[in-house]
Design an enzyme around this catalytic site. Structure first.
Site: not given
Length: 487
Positions: A27, A151, A161, A177, A228, A230-231, A249, A251, A283, A384, A461
Site C-alpha cells: 500500500i 519497514w 546487514k 518487512s 521491536s 518484543p520481536t 537492533e 527500539g 529507532c 516507544e 551494525e
C-alpha cells in the site's frame, strides 16, 4: 500508480514466484492505494533459497577478500547511478518524503557497500609470538546468515546487514518487512548487475511465520534483526535454542539533553531531526527532550514556531518535508499515544491531529506533535511511540538529568547540546546508551558502529565491529620444536 516487481522473491540470481503463498498487498501510504501485490514464501521457496545459498557460499568464501570487496564497491556505484529511481521506489514503499529518500536510503546503502568493500582486505587475525613457537588467528565466515528488516529504512537495512556479511564470505538470505518489500528486490538486482555470484544474496518475502522459519532453519548460522523489542525477544529465544549468532537492533526511548549554554537553533534543529525525520519512524529518535529550566521557555517558543512551518504533503514532491506514517495501524497507534499524553496531563503545544490535505484524504498523515509539561512517569515519556511525537521535559542540574535520562529500559541513543565540550564528554560518559552525539543528532556514518545497550539490542551494525559479528575466530598454534610430553 503501480510498482509491481517482476516476482515476489529473488533466489539464486533470478526472480521467483509462487502464488500459493499468502497474498501481501503493498500500500502506498500517501493515498492508501495498492501499488503491488506479493506472495509470502512457501516452504519450497524457503528451501530453494537455502539450497542456492549453500551452493554458492563455499566458493565465495574462498575468494580473496579484495575480490569480494571489488564486487561490493561495484554494487555501490550502481546504487548511486540509480539513486533517483531507487529513492522514488522507496518513497512509494514507505511514504517517506522524496526529499529524505534521495539522501538517506539508497545513498546510505551505497556507503555501506563501499565501506565494507574497501575495508575487508585489511580485516585480519592476530599473530602472537610464543618464544620460538607462535600462534595466529583467522577470521572465517559463519556460513548462511539471515537478515530480517524493518519497514522504516528498507534498502538501507538490507545493505547494512548484507554488506558486512558478504564481505566476510557469507551467503545471505533477507526477509524485508511485509509492509515495505520492494527495494530489497532492487538491491538484489544491483548485486546481480555488479557480478555477485548467484545464490549469495536471496530475498524471500513474508510475514512472521516466514521469519520464524528462517530463524529456526538448520542451515542458518546467524540472524540479524532490526525491529521491536518484543520481536527481538522472540527471535533471540528461537535462535538461542540452536545457539545461533544474533545481532539485534531494537527500539529506543532516547534522551536529548539541552543545557542552557547550547546554541538554541542547533539544539532545536537536532531535536526536530530526532523526532520528525521519517515522520518520527526512526529507532534512535530522541523523543525525550530534556531542556534546562533557564532555556525552556525560549526553546519551546522557537521549537513550536519552526515545527509549524514543516511542509506536509505529497511525498513525491521534493519540496515536501514530511510524508505519512507507513500504514493506518501505525497512525492509529500514534494517535492513541497522543490521547494518552493529553489524558495524563501533558500540554499539547503543537500538532496532535490529522492534517487535511487535498488529494490525500485516504493517506496516513499526522501532524508533527509537541508535548510540554511532560513528567518522567507519563506513558509518552516511557514507551516507544514510533511517530512524530516529541516530549519536552524540564531539568535543573546535570546529575539530575543524567539520572532521569538513564531511567529507561532502553539504551539505543542519546544526545547532548552544550557549548562546554568538557561537559558534553562528561555527560555522555555517564549515559547508558550505545550511540551518542554531542551537538548533533541522528547522524549515522557507516564508518562507526551503530547499536544499543540494555533492551535496545545486542551486537552492532556498521564499522569494523560489524565484520566481527559476521565472522568466527579460529586459533592456530604452531609448534616449532619437539613436543614436550610426560608420557
Amino acid at each position: 500508480m503501480k510498482a509491481q516487481p517482476k516476482a515476489s522473491h529473488f533466489i539464486g540470481g533470478a526472480f521467483v514466484e509462487d502464488k500459493t503463498g499468502k497474498p501481501s498487498p503493498v500500500i502506498y501510504p500517501a493515498t492508501g492505494e495498492e501499488i503491488a501485490r506479493l506472495y509470502s514464501a512457501t516452504p519450497d521457496v524457503i528451501e530453494a533459497a537455502y539450497a542456492a545459498a549453500l551452493k554458492a557460499q563455499g566458493e565465495w568464501a574462498a575468494l580473496k577478500p579484495v575480490e569480494r570487496g571489488r564486487i561490493l564497491r561495484r554494487t555501490a556505484d550502481i546504487l548511486r547511478e540509480k539513486n533517483k529511481k531507487l529513492s522514488k521506489l522507496e518513497t512509494l514503499d514507505t511514504g517517506k518524503a522524496l526529499q529524505e529518500t534521495l539522501v538517506a536510503d539508497a545513498a546510505s546503502a551505497a556507503d555501506a557497500l563501499e565501506f565494507f568493500g574497501g575495508i575487508i582486505s585489511g580485516f585480519n587475525g592476530e599473530f602472537v609470538e610464543l618464544g620460538g613457537s607462535f600462534a595466529y588467528t583467522r577470521r572465517e565466515a559463519l556460513g548462511i546468515c539471515v537478515g530480517i528488516g524493518a519497514w522504516n529504512y528498507p534498502i538501507q537495512i538490507a545493505a547494512w546487514k548484507s554488506a558486512p556479511a558478504l564481505a566476510m564470505g557469507n551467503a545471505f538470505i533477507f526477509k524485508p518487512s511485509e509492509n515495505t518489500p520492494l527495494s530489497a528486490l532492487a538491491l538484489a538486482e544491483a548485486y546481480k548487475e555488479a557480478g555477485l555470484p548467484d545464490g549469495l544474496f536471496n530475498v524471500v518475502q513474508g510475514f512472521g511465520d516466514v521469519g520464524a522459519a528462517l530463524v529456526n532453519h538448520r542451515l542458518t548460522a546467524k540472524v540479524s534483526l532490526t525491529g521491536s523489542v518484543p520481536t527481538g525477544k522472540r527471535i533471540m529465544a528461537q535462535a538461542g535454542e540452536h545457539l545461533k549468532h544474533v545481532t539485534m537492533e531494537l527500539g529506543g526511548k532516547s534522551p536529548i539533553i539541552v543545557f542552557d549554554d547550547a546554541d538554541i537553533e542547533s539544539a532545536i534543529g537536532g531535536a526536530m531531526l530526532g523526532n520528525f525525520y521519517s515522520t518520527g519512524q526512526v529507532c534512535s529518535n530522541g523523543t525525550r527532550v530534556f531542556v534546562h529550566k533557564n532555556l525552556r521557555e525560549r526553546f519551546v517558543e522557537r521549537l513550536v514556531e519552526r515545527t509549524r512551518k514543516i511542509r506536509i504533503g505529497d511525498p513525491l514532491d521534493e519540496a515536501t518535508q514530511m510524508g505519512p506514517l507507513v500504514n493506518r495501524a501505525q497512525r492509529d497507534k500514534v494517535l492513541s499515544y497522543i490521547e494518552k499524553g493529553k489524558a495524563e496531563g501533558a500540554t499539547l503545544a503543537c500538532g496532535g491531529g490529522v492534517p487535511k490535505l487535498q488529494g490525500f484524504d485516504k493517506g496516513y498523515f499526522i501532524e508533527p506533535t509537541i508535548f510540554t509539561d511532560v513528567t518522567d512517569d507519563m506513558t509518552i515519556a516511557r514507551e516507544e511511540i514510533f511517530g512524530p511525537v516529541m516530549s519536552v521535559l524540564e531539568f535543573s542540574d546535570e546529575d539530575e538529568v543524567i539520572a532521569r535520562a538513564n531511567d529507561t529500559e532502553f539504551g539505543l541513543a542519546a544526545g547532548v547540546f552544550t557549548a562546554d565540550i568538557a561537559r558534553g564528554h562528561r555527560v555522555i560518559g555517564q549515559i547508558k546508551a550505545g550511540t551518542c552525539w554531542i551537538n548533533a543528532y541522528n547522524l549515522t556514518p557507516v564508518e562507526v558502529p551503530f547499536g544499543g545497550y540494555k533492551q535496545s539490542g545486542i551486537g552492532r551494525e556498521n564499522g569494523i565491529a560489524a565484520l566481527a559479528h559476521y565472522s568466527q575466530i579460529k586459533t592456530v598454534y604452531v609448534e616449532m620444536g619437539k613436543v614436550d610430553s610426560p608420557y
